[in-house]
Design an enzyme around this catalytic site. Structure first.
Site, PDB file in Angstrom:
ATOM      1  N   GLY A 230       0.943  -1.255  -0.035  1.00  0.00           N
ATOM      2  CA  GLY A 230      -0.016  -0.238   0.081  1.00  0.00           C
ATOM      3  C   GLY A 230       0.840   1.160  -0.146  1.00  0.00           C
ATOM      4  O   GLY A 230       0.271   2.588  -0.405  1.00  0.00           O
ATOM      5  N   ARG A 268       3.720  -1.119  -5.776  1.00  0.00           N
ATOM      6  CA  ARG A 268       3.985   0.087  -6.276  1.00  0.00           C
ATOM      7  C   ARG A 268       5.131   0.798  -5.812  1.00  0.00           C
ATOM      8  O   ARG A 268       5.760   1.468  -6.691  1.00  0.00           O
ATOM      9  CB  ARG A 268       2.780   1.228  -6.039  1.00  0.00           C
ATOM     10  CG  ARG A 268       2.672   2.362  -6.743  1.00  0.00           C
ATOM     11  CD  ARG A 268       1.613   3.251  -6.114  1.00  0.00           C
ATOM     12  NE  ARG A 268       0.302   2.530  -5.958  1.00  0.00           N
ATOM     13  CZ  ARG A 268      -0.537   2.649  -6.669  1.00  0.00           C
ATOM     14  NH1 ARG A 268      -0.683   3.337  -8.022  1.00  0.00           N
ATOM     15  NH2 ARG A 268      -1.691   1.959  -6.272  1.00  0.00           N
ATOM     16  N   CYS A 334     -10.985   4.560 -29.131  1.00  0.00           N
ATOM     17  CA  CYS A 334     -12.235   5.309 -29.592  1.00  0.00           C
ATOM     18  C   CYS A 334     -13.059   5.262 -28.193  1.00  0.00           C
ATOM     19  O   CYS A 334     -14.254   4.736 -28.320  1.00  0.00           O
ATOM     20  CB  CYS A 334     -13.019   4.626 -30.694  1.00  0.00           C
ATOM     21  SG  CYS A 334     -12.023   4.500 -32.154  1.00  0.00           S
TER      22      CYS A 334
HETATM   23  N1  LLP Z   1      -1.264  -6.828  -1.055  1.00  0.00           N
HETATM   24  C1  LLP Z   1      -2.228  -7.134  -1.442  1.00  0.00           C
HETATM   25  C2  LLP Z   1      -3.149  -8.089  -0.723  1.00  0.00           C
HETATM   26  C3  LLP Z   1      -2.973  -6.516  -2.404  1.00  0.00           C
HETATM   27  O1  LLP Z   1      -4.546  -6.493  -2.725  1.00  0.00           O
HETATM   28  C4  LLP Z   1      -2.164  -5.355  -2.902  1.00  0.00           C
HETATM   29  C5  LLP Z   1      -2.726  -4.383  -4.207  1.00  0.00           C
HETATM   30  C6  LLP Z   1      -0.811  -5.183  -2.535  1.00  0.00           C
HETATM   31  C7  LLP Z   1      -0.423  -6.066  -1.717  1.00  0.00           C
HETATM   32  C8  LLP Z   1       0.235  -4.237  -3.114  1.00  0.00           C
HETATM   33  O2  LLP Z   1      -0.142  -3.204  -3.053  1.00  0.00           O
HETATM   34  P1  LLP Z   1       0.638  -1.852  -3.444  1.00  0.00           P
HETATM   35  O3  LLP Z   1       1.885  -1.777  -2.836  1.00  0.00           O
HETATM   36  O4  LLP Z   1       1.017  -1.848  -4.822  1.00  0.00           O
HETATM   37  O5  LLP Z   1      -0.121  -0.515  -3.211  1.00  0.00           O
HETATM   38  N2  LLP Z   1      -4.269  -1.131 -10.249  1.00  0.00           N
HETATM   39  C9  LLP Z   1      -4.360  -0.188  -8.784  1.00  0.00           C
HETATM   40  C10 LLP Z   1      -3.778  -0.569  -7.651  1.00  0.00           C
HETATM   41  C11 LLP Z   1      -4.477  -1.793  -7.222  1.00  0.00           C
HETATM   42  C12 LLP Z   1      -3.859  -2.581  -5.899  1.00  0.00           C
HETATM   43  C13 LLP Z   1      -4.484  -3.717  -5.595  1.00  0.00           C
HETATM   44  N3  LLP Z   1      -4.010  -4.541  -4.374  1.00  0.00           N
HETATM   45  C14 LLP Z   1      -3.633   0.988  -9.218  1.00  0.00           C
HETATM   46  O6  LLP Z   1      -3.039   1.339 -10.475  1.00  0.00           O
HETATM   47  O7  LLP Z   1      -3.615   2.196  -8.535  1.00  0.00           O
END
Ligand code: LLP
Length: 412
Positions: A230, A268, A334
């Site tokens: 996150g 991310r 489109c």
């Molecule tokens: N762990 C779990 C259980 C998750 O569902 C996620 C992301 C992460 C870790 C990693 O999260 P991060 O560190 O990347 O924030 N497509 C969206 C982001 C969706 C994230 C879904 N879950 C975007 O482009 O902002």
């Protein structure tokens, strides 16, 4: 911006074509090492969220740093294993794992399953029994905190589909002694994505700590706490990715005294800022009331602006002394939603100029599609003045390879 990790972006675009994803190896390594060193001294591991960018070269780079994987599908399992991530560093999250995916993960011997519902727990027990193995599992709790991020990437409120209440998790542990096939000994959470402020993280960690202490008081020993991912990144001026040390300090403080293994699942934060999407200007269209910069990249290549109204900085690789004009930056698909930016002030651009869309290393290529029958873009890694192709540009034949004419009709 003319170069990335010493590689001239214009020359790169000339050789490999556009749209082109470019990932900086040193930038990824810098983040990975900063997080590893912040975690030093703890019994802790990083399970990279493969969904952010599952390119196998990138996974292999992280594997070389001792990083594991957080997977959410059988496909991600195969990618992680193929990239050399050991099974015992893989955790499996997600609200709907199929029996086939569970079997594949059990057979590979992954470290643990993060469970999100009672039916899923029942399924894991049945599959582990059928295969004659014992599965390690954590319960994903829903701490019911507001992550203060975009609604579509917020996951930790009671009304979201993710996790179970702390009370339900407690009940699972109380009943757990009677499950010979599933060893339930961990807690998991993930409250949302693109968190720039650590306050909701601290709030969720405090609830996690409360759940751990209550369980311990009831005689349940936890061997793993997974605090999810996150952590946010800088997409625009004024934003700052939280520092690894500050994030880990929050974890250390909230979970002080915990004597099991800690896991973090960033996606991310590790890769977003390391990547750019290079695109060429197809044309400039002077519309009735707006000026459109039409790129050869589109929403199928980078969906975030269309899906979340996400801001990505756009840097034309032109003389910055050019006058500035306001553009709506769009792709050729489109749909009106195929828009990267509205009313963006940029140096004057012309057909043939290159632009770099920043912050594209995460949830860029991994969310790309063939919409409008556009082939998937190529991906390269750059390092020390050299580059390596890590995904060929998809060609038309590859794009339609799975399709066939309806010649063989049969009954179900
Ligand atoms: N762990 C779990 C259980 C998750 O569902 C996620 C992301 C992460 C870790 C990693 O999260 P991060 O560190 O990347 O924030 N497509 C969206 C982001 C969706 C994230 C879904 N879950 C975007 O482009 O902002």
């Amino acid at each position: 911006m003319r170069t990335l990790a010493g590689v001239d972006l214009a020359a790169l675009a000339q050789r490999e074509g556009t749209p082109l994803y470019v990932y900086s190896t040193p930038a990824i390594l810098a983040r990975a090492r900063a997080l590893q060193s912040a975690l030093a001294g703890l019994d802790a591991g990083i399970c990279y969220a493969v969904k952010a960018n599952g390119n196998r070269a990138l996974l292999a780079l992280l594997a070389g740093e001792g990083i594991g994987a957080d997977i959410v599908s059988g496909g991600e399992l195969r990618r992680a294993l193929a990239a050399g991530i050991p099974a015992d560093r893989i955790v499996f999250s997600g609200v709907g794992k199929s029996a086939g995916e569970i079997d594949a993960a059990l057979q590979a011997g992954i470290a643990r399953f993060n469970l999100e519902s009672r039916p899923e727990l029942d399924l894991l027990q049945a599959r582990a029994r059928a295969l004659g193995v014992c599965a390690h599992a954590s319960v994903r709790i829903n701490p019911d905190v507001d992550a203060r991020t975009h609604a579509k990437i917020s996951t930790g409120r009671a009304e979201n589909k993710f996790g179970v209440s702390i009370a339900e998790a407690h009940a699972w542990f109380d009943a757990g002694a009677t499950w010979p096939d599933v060893h339930l000994d961990g807690l998991h959470m993930h409250i949302g994505s693109q968190l720039l402020d650590l306050a909701p993280v601290r709030e969720a960690l405090a609830r996690m700590a409360g759940a751990w202490r209550d369980l311990a008081a009831a005689g349940h020993r936890l061997s793993c706490i997974d605090v999810g991912g996150g952590l946010g990144v800088r997409y625009r001026e004024g934003e700052h990715a939280p520092a690894a040390v500050d994030y880990v300090a929050a974890i250390r403080e909230a979970l002080a005294g915990f004597d099991g293994r800690l896991l973090v699942e960033p996606g991310r934060w590790l890769v977003a800022e390391a990547g750019v999407l290079l695109s060429r200007v197809l044309l400039v269209k002077e519309g009735a009331s707006r000026r459109f910069l039409v790129l050869d990249a589109a929403m199928n290549d980078l969906l975030r602006p269309s899906l979340y109204d996400a801001w990505h900085d756009i840097v034309p690789l032109v003389d910055s002394g050019r006058e500035r004009l306001a553009y709506d930056v769009v792709g050729p698909v489109c749909e009106t939603g195929d828009t990267f930016a509205i009313d963006r002030s940029l140096p004057r651009c012309e057909a043939g100029d290159l632009v770099a869309i920043l912050g594209a290393g995460a949830y860029g290529a991994s969310m790309a599609s063939n919409y409008n029958s556009r082939p998937l873009p190529a991906e390269v890694m750059v390092d020390g003045g050299r580059y390596a192709l890590v995904r060929r540009r998809q060609d038309f034949d590859a794009m339609i390879a799975g399709e066939c004419f309806a010649t063989d009709w049969t009954t179900a």
